[in-house]
Motif scaffolding. Structure first.
Motif, PDB file in Angstrom:
ATOM      1  N   VAL A 219       0.861  -1.180   0.000  1.00 46.49           N
ATOM      2  CA  VAL A 219       0.000   0.000   0.000  1.00 46.49           C
ATOM      3  C   VAL A 219       0.898   1.231   0.000  1.00 46.49           C
ATOM      4  CG1 VAL A 219      -1.746   1.320   1.246  1.00 46.49           C
ATOM      5  CG2 VAL A 219      -1.851  -1.183   1.232  1.00 46.49           C
ATOM      6  N   THR A 220       0.649   2.138  -0.930  1.00 44.51           N
ATOM      7  CA  THR A 220       1.426   3.370  -0.990  1.00 44.51           C
ATOM      8  C   THR A 220       0.951   4.338   0.088  1.00 44.51           C
ATOM      9  OG1 THR A 220       1.719   3.122  -3.376  1.00 44.51           O
ATOM     10  CG2 THR A 220       2.120   5.304  -2.453  1.00 44.51           C
ATOM     11  N   SER A 221       1.889   4.847   0.855  1.00 44.37           N
ATOM     12  CA  SER A 221       1.559   5.871   1.841  1.00 44.37           C
ATOM     13  C   SER A 221       1.400   7.221   1.130  1.00 44.37           C
ATOM     14  CB  SER A 221       2.672   5.973   2.888  1.00 44.37           C
ATOM     15  OG  SER A 221       2.587   7.194   3.604  1.00 44.37           O
ATOM     16  N   PRO A 222       0.246   7.886   1.251  1.00 40.38           N
ATOM     17  CA  PRO A 222       0.078   9.196   0.620  1.00 40.38           C
ATOM     18  C   PRO A 222       1.136  10.200   1.073  1.00 40.38           C
ATOM     19  CG  PRO A 222      -2.025   8.351   1.392  1.00 40.38           C
ATOM     20  CD  PRO A 222      -0.975   7.435   1.941  1.00 40.38           C
ATOM     21  N   ALA A 223       1.511  10.146   2.356  1.00 41.89           N
ATOM     22  CA  ALA A 223       2.522  11.072   2.865  1.00 41.89           C
ATOM     23  C   ALA A 223       3.879  10.823   2.210  1.00 41.89           C
ATOM     24  CB  ALA A 223       2.636  10.940   4.385  1.00 41.89           C
ATOM     25  N   HIS A 224       4.231   9.536   2.032  1.00 41.73           N
ATOM     26  CA  HIS A 224       5.505   9.224   1.387  1.00 41.73           C
ATOM     27  C   HIS A 224       5.489   9.645  -0.075  1.00 41.73           C
ATOM     28  CE1 HIS A 224       6.447   5.887   4.568  1.00 41.73           C
ATOM     29  NE2 HIS A 224       6.575   7.115   5.042  1.00 41.73           N
ATOM     30  N   LEU A 225       4.374   9.378  -0.769  1.00 41.27           N
ATOM     31  CA  LEU A 225       4.276   9.772  -2.167  1.00 41.27           C
ATOM     32  C   LEU A 225       4.387  11.285  -2.299  1.00 41.27           C
ATOM     33  CD1 LEU A 225       3.716   9.070  -5.134  1.00 41.27           C
ATOM     34  CD2 LEU A 225       1.264   9.229  -4.619  1.00 41.27           C
ATOM     35  N   HIS A 226       3.703  12.008  -1.440  1.00 42.97           N
ATOM     36  CA  HIS A 226       3.766  13.470  -1.459  1.00 42.97           C
ATOM     37  C   HIS A 226       5.194  13.941  -1.240  1.00 42.97           C
ATOM     38  CE1 HIS A 226       3.118  17.631  -0.104  1.00 42.97           C
ATOM     39  NE2 HIS A 226       1.958  17.568  -0.738  1.00 42.97           N
ATOM     40  N   ARG A 227       5.907  13.307  -0.307  1.00 37.66           N
ATOM     41  CA  ARG A 227       7.276  13.740   0.013  1.00 37.66           C
ATOM     42  C   ARG A 227       8.231  13.498  -1.147  1.00 37.66           C
ATOM     43  NH1 ARG A 227       7.921  10.966   4.170  1.00 37.66           N
ATOM     44  NH2 ARG A 227       9.242   9.287   3.380  1.00 37.66           N
ATOM     45  N   VAL A 228       8.175  12.306  -1.760  1.00 39.40           N
ATOM     46  CA  VAL A 228       9.135  12.020  -2.836  1.00 39.40           C
ATOM     47  C   VAL A 228       8.823  12.835  -4.087  1.00 39.40           C
ATOM     48  CG1 VAL A 228       9.612   9.712  -1.960  1.00 39.40           C
ATOM     49  CG2 VAL A 228       7.858  10.008  -3.715  1.00 39.40           C
ATOM     50  N   LEU A 229       7.552  13.150  -4.334  1.00 37.35           N
ATOM     51  CA  LEU A 229       7.221  13.956  -5.505  1.00 37.35           C
ATOM     52  C   LEU A 229       7.618  15.408  -5.322  1.00 37.35           C
ATOM     53  CD1 LEU A 229       3.692  12.559  -6.465  1.00 37.35           C
ATOM     54  CD2 LEU A 229       5.829  12.258  -7.730  1.00 37.35           C
ATOM     55  N   ASN A 230       7.574  15.895  -4.097  1.00 38.66           N
ATOM     56  CA  ASN A 230       7.961  17.275  -3.837  1.00 38.66           C
ATOM     57  C   ASN A 230       9.460  17.433  -3.628  1.00 38.66           C
ATOM     58  OD1 ASN A 230       5.659  19.359  -3.547  1.00 38.66           O
ATOM     59  ND2 ASN A 230       4.816  17.537  -2.569  1.00 38.66           N
ATOM     60  N   GLY A 231      10.150  16.308  -3.393  1.00 38.46           N
ATOM     61  CA  GLY A 231      11.561  16.410  -3.050  1.00 38.46           C
ATOM     62  C   GLY A 231      12.487  16.928  -4.130  1.00 38.46           C
ATOM     63  N   PRO A 232      12.444  16.387  -5.379  1.00 36.82           N
ATOM     64  CA  PRO A 232      13.467  16.727  -6.361  1.00 36.82           C
ATOM     65  C   PRO A 232      13.480  18.173  -6.802  1.00 36.82           C
ATOM     66  CG  PRO A 232      12.285  14.737  -6.989  1.00 36.82           C
ATOM     67  CD  PRO A 232      11.535  15.372  -5.873  1.00 36.82           C
ATOM     68  N   LEU A 233      12.319  18.865  -6.836  1.00 40.73           N
ATOM     69  CA  LEU A 233      12.243  20.216  -7.353  1.00 40.73           C
ATOM     70  C   LEU A 233      11.783  21.167  -6.265  1.00 40.73           C
ATOM     71  CD1 LEU A 233      10.534  19.522 -10.775  1.00 40.73           C
ATOM     72  CD2 LEU A 233      12.924  20.080 -10.394  1.00 40.73           C
ATOM     73  N   PRO A 234      12.377  22.366  -6.160  1.00 36.58           N
ATOM     74  CA  PRO A 234      11.904  23.340  -5.191  1.00 36.58           C
ATOM     75  C   PRO A 234      10.507  23.813  -5.552  1.00 36.58           C
ATOM     76  CG  PRO A 234      13.498  24.342  -6.679  1.00 36.58           C
ATOM     77  CD  PRO A 234      13.494  22.866  -6.961  1.00 36.58           C
ATOM     78  N   PRO A 235       9.670  24.132  -4.537  1.00 39.41           N
ATOM     79  CA  PRO A 235       8.284  24.500  -4.819  1.00 39.41           C
ATOM     80  C   PRO A 235       8.147  25.644  -5.810  1.00 39.41           C
ATOM     81  CG  PRO A 235       8.576  24.111  -2.477  1.00 39.41           C
ATOM     82  CD  PRO A 235       9.958  24.064  -3.095  1.00 39.41           C
ATOM     83  N   ALA A 236       9.067  26.635  -5.763  1.00 35.28           N
ATOM     84  CA  ALA A 236       8.930  27.793  -6.641  1.00 35.28           C
ATOM     85  C   ALA A 236       9.005  27.407  -8.106  1.00 35.28           C
ATOM     86  CB  ALA A 236      10.014  28.822  -6.327  1.00 35.28           C
ATOM     87  N   SER A 237       9.825  26.408  -8.428  1.00 34.39           N
ATOM     88  CA  SER A 237      10.003  26.038  -9.830  1.00 34.39           C
ATOM     89  C   SER A 237       8.846  25.224 -10.363  1.00 34.39           C
ATOM     90  CB  SER A 237      11.290  25.222  -9.990  1.00 34.39           C
ATOM     91  OG  SER A 237      11.155  23.953  -9.393  1.00 34.39           O
ATOM     92  N   LEU A 238       7.917  24.857  -9.477  1.00 29.38           N
ATOM     93  CA  LEU A 238       6.789  24.045  -9.917  1.00 29.38           C
ATOM     94  C   LEU A 238       5.568  24.883 -10.252  1.00 29.38           C
ATOM     95  CD1 LEU A 238       7.144  21.297  -7.198  1.00 29.38           C
ATOM     96  CD2 LEU A 238       7.753  21.092  -9.596  1.00 29.38           C
ATOM     97  N   THR A 239       5.692  26.201 -10.123  1.00 28.59           N
ATOM     98  CA  THR A 239       4.571  27.068 -10.440  1.00 28.59           C
ATOM     99  C   THR A 239       4.484  27.266 -11.929  1.00 28.59           C
ATOM    100  OG1 THR A 239       4.897  28.234  -8.355  1.00 28.59           O
ATOM    101  CG2 THR A 239       3.553  29.346 -10.012  1.00 28.59           C
TER     102      THR A 239
END
Length: 270
Positions: A99-119
């Motif tokens: 079972v995929t943990s939503p918190a883990h998925l959220h963390r690894v997807l947000n990890g590689p790129l800084p939030p500003a560059s995702l806008t």
């Protein structure tokens, strides 16, 4: 999850919550999550993956640009358990492994790129049927000569291998430059990289001699959704499931004579 011999329709929000992730982000995320990952669907045609999570466990929020928690009632294809490869929908991770943990998925997807560059960039090609594309006046993300060469070839519909042959470099070098372009603009897929290159005026669309085909309002909406300039909520109801949308994109590629989706976006912009 699917015991039949054919792909069936299931609706998000009934038995599971689906998080749609562009393939460029999904592959490294899957590797980072490790062996406890739950069911994951992949589709090479759409270049999108769906992580199937426990019902109600993931909510819309601060997900990276291009990642979406699918709304309740949205249909997606569920293939047979034995379908683990192919261009259309198949299992990247079949049910029953974990079972995929939503918190883990959220963390690894947000990890590689800084939030500003995702806008998402507010300016971009509008794909009018008879008017030229207006591009942004400034270029806040300068590209290297190597990236510009790869970007020009991307817009012609060249494959990774064809780019490598044309430039006289290994395929891995081409992939590295494409990844760097994606990181510059905070966009995960090849077609959105093409749209970003066009929007900033970094690369001109390839010139063609054919007359511009007629473009309906639905065609225009499909092109904007494909390029990441609009969400699929704006699509007509009959195009909001993946198969009709992909059929429409395929028809547009044939009408424009486009080799790939990035090529289609470039031709539409021209």
């Amino acid at each position: 999850m699917s015991g039949s011999s054919e792909t069936r329709r299931a609706r998000c929000g009934e038995d599971f919550t689906a998080v749609r992730v562009p393939a460029d982000l999904a592959r490294p995320a899957l590797a980072a999550l490790g062996p406890r990952t739950g069911s994951v669907l992949a589709n090479r045609t759409t270049q999108t993956w769906h992580f199937l999570l426990p019902l109600g466990s993931a909510l819309p929020g601060e997900w990276p640009y291009g990642v979406r928690v699918m709304p309740e009632g949205r249909p997606i294809g569920i293939p047979p358990l034995t379908t683990t490869d192919g261009r259309d929908v198949h299992w990247a991770v079949p049910p029953g492994r974990g079972v995929t943990s939503p918190a883990h998925l959220h963390r690894v997807l947000n990890g590689p790129l800084p939030p500003a560059s995702l806008t998402p960039t507010p300016t971009g090609p509008q794909f009018p049927s008879r008017a030229p594309v207006r591009v942004a006046a400034s270029r806040p993300c300068p590209l290297t000569p190597a990236q510009l060469k790869v970007g020009r070839l991307l817009l012609t519909g060249a494959s990774d291998r064809e780019m490598a042959v044309e430039l006289g470099v290994p395929v891995g070098t081409v992939l590295h430059q494409l990844n760097r372009i994606g990181r510059r603009f905070g966009v995960p897929t090849a077609v959105r990289k093409a749209a970003a290159l066009l929007a900033g005026g970094y690369v001109a669309p390839p010139r063609v001699s054919m007359l511009a085909p007629e473009v309906s309002p639905d065609d225009l909406t499909v092109l904007r959704v494909l390029a990441g300039l609009a969400t699929d909520d704006g699509l007509p109801a009959e195009l909001q499931s993946s198969d009709p949308f992909l059929d429409h994109v395929h028809e547009l590629r044939e009408r424009y004579g486009a080799r790939t989706d990035p090529h289609l976006i470039a031709l539409a912009a021209f």
